[in-house]
Enzyme design. Structure first.
Site, mmCIF file in Angstrom:
data_model
loop_
_atom_site.group_PDB
_atom_site.id
_atom_site.type_symbol
_atom_site.label_atom_id
_atom_site.label_comp_id
_atom_site.label_asym_id
_atom_site.label_seq_id
_atom_site.Cartn_x
_atom_site.Cartn_y
_atom_site.Cartn_z
ATOM 1 N N GLY A 1 21.527 3.678 -51.404
ATOM 2 C CA GLY A 1 22.881 4.093 -51.727
ATOM 3 C C GLY A 1 23.800 2.902 -51.930
ATOM 4 O O GLY A 1 23.487 1.775 -51.530
ATOM 5 N N CYS A 2 24.950 3.158 -52.534
ATOM 6 C CA CYS A 2 25.884 2.073 -52.839
ATOM 7 C C CYS A 2 26.543 1.548 -51.572
ATOM 8 O O CYS A 2 26.641 0.344 -51.350
ATOM 9 C CB CYS A 2 26.917 2.536 -53.853
ATOM 10 N N TYR A 3 27.029 2.460 -50.728
ATOM 11 C CA TYR A 3 27.634 2.005 -49.474
ATOM 12 C C TYR A 3 26.619 1.247 -48.635
ATOM 13 O O TYR A 3 26.917 0.228 -48.022
ATOM 14 C CB TYR A 3 28.099 3.215 -48.648
ATOM 15 N N THR B 1 25.759 -2.283 -49.663
ATOM 16 C CA THR B 1 26.878 -3.180 -49.362
ATOM 17 C C THR B 1 26.879 -3.589 -47.893
ATOM 18 O O THR B 1 27.029 -4.771 -47.560
ATOM 19 C CB THR B 1 28.223 -2.497 -49.690
#
Lengths: 350, 350, 350, 350
Positions: free
Chosen positions: A153-155, A158
């Site tokens: 996932g993007c979160y 990060t």
């Protein structure tokens, strides 16, 4: 030079799909051979995404209409839920495909955790067993030999890049991780909902999914593996009025006298040779706009004034390193291409 | 009805100045008698702020040109640094004025703390001794009788309203307060700097002043008073691409078994009768856009999944409750007017 | 493959400078050999533009410190005014350089027109005589052999591509051209001015330079040449709250029975083989966001309901086809490289 | 003071509905007695629009559940199509109601024009006959005695105020009117559509409805009446990435030697005493942000460099003077209240 491998993009009518097309058009080893979009089958891609007007691309078709015989690799950018069945069927038809899945369907190794967070049993548990979590900088070697890669996932990408490195180094207290994350609107996709209207999103900010966002399950899995014991961080996502960008401000406490500067050193060492991770000089803070459109992650570490604590900030473009860019990176790995191929683009700023 | 009191606004060419004018124009008890703006003296207000075209307002003049004889109350919206001297001189000329100062010059009761955070000794220590910190919902009674009110900072008002109430109730651990705050651009004023250009601010987010923002000094002062012992929270401000709004996401840990729901109860009780504070139902999250242009604060409390911890979210408009609106609220108090007068406006959304 | 030509970018600390660097980093025939920025000489490019963190680039230096011996081509992205002298001196030192100038200093062939619009006599009239106006799709053959190319303005490129083609075809009345243009903020550069602050630009739109914008001089020159007689269109620029994009809505009247559909046919034919110009199907309207970050121009033609009239809409990214991208296109031409080299990138949307 | 008249707002869950509520809450002569929203009946207004949290408002109900006996005036903010029937039925139940309709259903006096533009016959032709077009500054006296006022469209109000005045004065050529208009997103309402998503609207601009926008029918009607002969202007709307604001740039040609300065004089005289129209000094250009949230219109006139032509620019907030503000202005008129009551608010800028 003729391109080496033929690629299908399933779900090309969403933002991660169009971003894959954008990246693949400048990729010298991967060729777009098929694009699927069930509800828009029969339309040219340029009708769905006018930025492709004048670009030579295959017409959108239904998944079943794709001739897998000519395909080497598949990017699956379908919504959560249908993906497990689509990938099962696709691999049943052609077992030696390489698949990078951008959905959340194969990210959780623990089937019980999947069922808990997603509200239904996993539909392809045998495939889950072979799926590899595609956080490249952490799991690169396992990815190389995978057939099915679950793009993170993007979160989670990060937050995981800095935090896993610190946990693996035993530098921070796993009980005291607070991740305050901010995202742009594209992370929510292109389906029309009232809360995603311009007038509802511009000129304001707000948290959402507080205490219950599904990306927590990924954080738990990866943080726990890194720490060697169960970790459950605090994680609060916010929606900021911008298109692209994830910005994670993570509050951590050093263990055994580890201070912020030492944490910075750990991260700088760990990522010194990574082509897509830049650790800024100690005390310097990144901005999400400076990675926009690129596959880069920028990480900054600042000392908190509370002794022993640090503020670790990481940022990336949710559609690139947070989705389609990392997917290309994974595909490069599984197909044996240079990892950075097609991802050399610098950020578009301003 | 003729308005009761005559008002001067010093520093009317900045954003807090124009916001004061906006609010005062619909205030039935305060009349704008004088506007100062040194560098723009002689110009009509509508030339500096075209939204006032067609509105009857006094011309901008130099501070010294204001006839204090006719003035009852002064809003001082000058930049930090000159304010201490200006207010000293103004009160020397007319000691029975009421002054609400929007700068940071009189917010810190501890002269040493002031010198440390601002890099020079206080220039009006005797006035500091009488200044009252104008966080209305906390210090209302002291404010009523003050001559000089130090209007709190925008970040600090946002974070202090929920946190002070929880600290006073002994509900949270003062050692474990993490404030992750987001602001819009207007908080930085109207002076032209590269980092404030549209192209540098739009389409991205970033932290700034990490570990060293001056509003920390205010938080320390007020939190410590509330807790009855020194408190130094972690505080990280971020700039979001929007004009108005402060959004503070505060991570706290309950003490003595206090859970998130109990914290919510404490806040709901404490602010039940406050006209400008709305505590949302437990679990509900506010959005900054829903207080835009109003003097309202919205507060939400959500349980963290880490036991005993909560996420407390508060938001306000930095130019209204975070500056000019609270200043009017303070002026109403010191002049004996109804506290809500001129501040009844609902948010402008969308 | 070693890159063929060595390039200097003068004025690398502005937005057109950083955009040149972005494009050149993915150009396989041009290599960045030197970057100048007088006021920031000695700094790494990544300090001025953090999107280049981790990218290998030469340090910023003063213009005089550049060793021209190793340079083949120069992009001059300096502010108006100094450029004429800098280019004169540079060519005096090394006459066989190829120079593409992004300023307005060499765009007007008529020295009197230059003096009138810019308020002072031209400082390098002899160079002006040899300079070629670099609107590639119109003047391609003249550009190939030029030593000094005057890269056109962003507004002018947008309006000229459709209008010149229609004027050359004798399809529209030269007396009746109304160009209503909208731009994003980056066109104004990076120098800090009050009117360019985020808070002054967001959430609103306005016209500026009405009746007197300098790009009119370029329009007059090129339209007059195309029409074979003096043409003075109406042109009104507006600032929209976005970073990138020029959007020109041009109102024209057909001559001799030419209707909108015929105009569309003329444009579609004229630009059928142009790699960077897409004429959309008749009646379809472009959006500026669909060319963001690319070197593309999209053109649409719609019939006005007033008989014989049409609305011609053209859009491009002011920093790419409106500045740095077209500059690379010009440099490719003068150095004999393939015209599209380094410009293949599709738009970044969303 | 008890408020004089009791008001129902039909369609309170849309943006014009919430804007009516915002304005009425500070109106000293109109009291909100009922709010309807069929699909959200039974919910508190604050659930649909959280900016009203803490404000005392009636619950949303179905239209039929409103007790008309207690109602003096009705704002009808329903979508086009159902309005004609709803208003017919409502007036049948209580014929002495005053109704201000914000939809387009009663704006066209010519039933054939209505059928042509809206694709079906008018459903309440007898009511149409009595409806008055509510452009206050033009039709004030007719409005005073009306029972049913058709509130004008946002684009049309913006363009009509300057152009009608010029046409009535015989100052401009009716054959040569080109209106290039820009709007913010709120004009499209709150219904979720892909093209209205933040990611599709931000960071770009585009025209839409070119050559066929329904507001043309209103322009034709009002311009023709003003000119005394059929007028069909060119009109092109654009969507700019902002919430509020209409900005109309109108290109006109003077007749009989009338130049731009004379046109300015005509407008300045005509609107000198209008409380909601400001004509800026000749040559000065308005900005949409300077009327945001207010009921003001700002008009500027600049000379085109083409002799005898002028560029007339007008701007307003589409939700206020372009919809709900003008509706309140109309309601004030029909109920005999002071026209400016409840509309004194200055723009919210920045």
């Amino acid at each position: 030079m003729s391109k080496s491998y033929k690629i299908a993009v399933l779900g090309a009518s969403g933002y991660t799909g169009s971003e894959l097309v954008r990246l693949l058009l400048r990729h010298s080893g991967l060729e777009i051979a098929a694009l699927s979009a069930d509800s828009k089958a029969g339309k040219p891609m340029a009708e769905v995404f006018p930025q492709f007007a004048g670009v030579d691309l295959p017409e959108l078709k239904k998944i079943d209409a794709i001739d897998l015989a000519e395909i080497d690799g598949v990017f699956c950018a379908l919504p959560h839920g249908t993906t497990q069945e689509v990938i099962s069927q696709t691999l049943a038809k052609k077992p030696n495909l390489k698949i990078v899945d951008l959905s959340a369907d194969f990210r959780l190794a623990d089937l019980d955790a999947y069922a808990e967070w997603y509200g239904h049993p996993h539909k392809a548990p045998e495939l889950q067993a072979e799926a590899v979590y595609g956080l490249v900088e952490i799991h690169r070697e396992k990815i190389r030999t995978a057939r099915l890669v679950a793009n993170p996932g993007c979160y989670t990408t990060t937050a995981e890049l800095p935090v896993i490195a610190l946990l693996q180094a035993g530098a921070i207290d796993p009980e005291e991780i607070v991740i305050d994350a901010k995202t742009g609107m594209t992370g929510a996709g292109r389906a029309a909902k009232e809360g995603m209207l311009f007038s509802e999103v511009s000129e304001g900010i707000h948290a959402y999914g507080v205490g219950k966002h599904r990306h927590m399950a990924e954080l738990d899995q990866e943080f726990s593996e890194a720490a060697g014991k169960p970790v459950r961080p605090s994680f609060t996502p916010h929606l900021a009025p911008m298109n692209r960008g994830i910005y994670a401000t993570t509050y951590v406490r050093g263990t055994g006298g580890t201070d912020a500067e030492r944490m910075h050193g750990i991260l700088a060492d760990r990522y010194a040779d990574e082509p897509f991770v830049t650790v800024l000089p100690f005390g310097q803070v990144p901005q999400s706009r400076h990675v926009r459109g690129s596959n880069m992650v920028q990480i900054g570490v600042v000392a908190d004034r509370r002794p022993g604590r640090a503020i670790v900030i990481s940022t990336l473009d949710n559609l690139v390193k947070g989705a389609s860019g990392q997917a290309v990176q994974n595909m490069n790995l599984v197909l044996g291409l240079p990892e950075t191929m097609g991802l050399e683009q610098v950020a578009l700023f301003p």
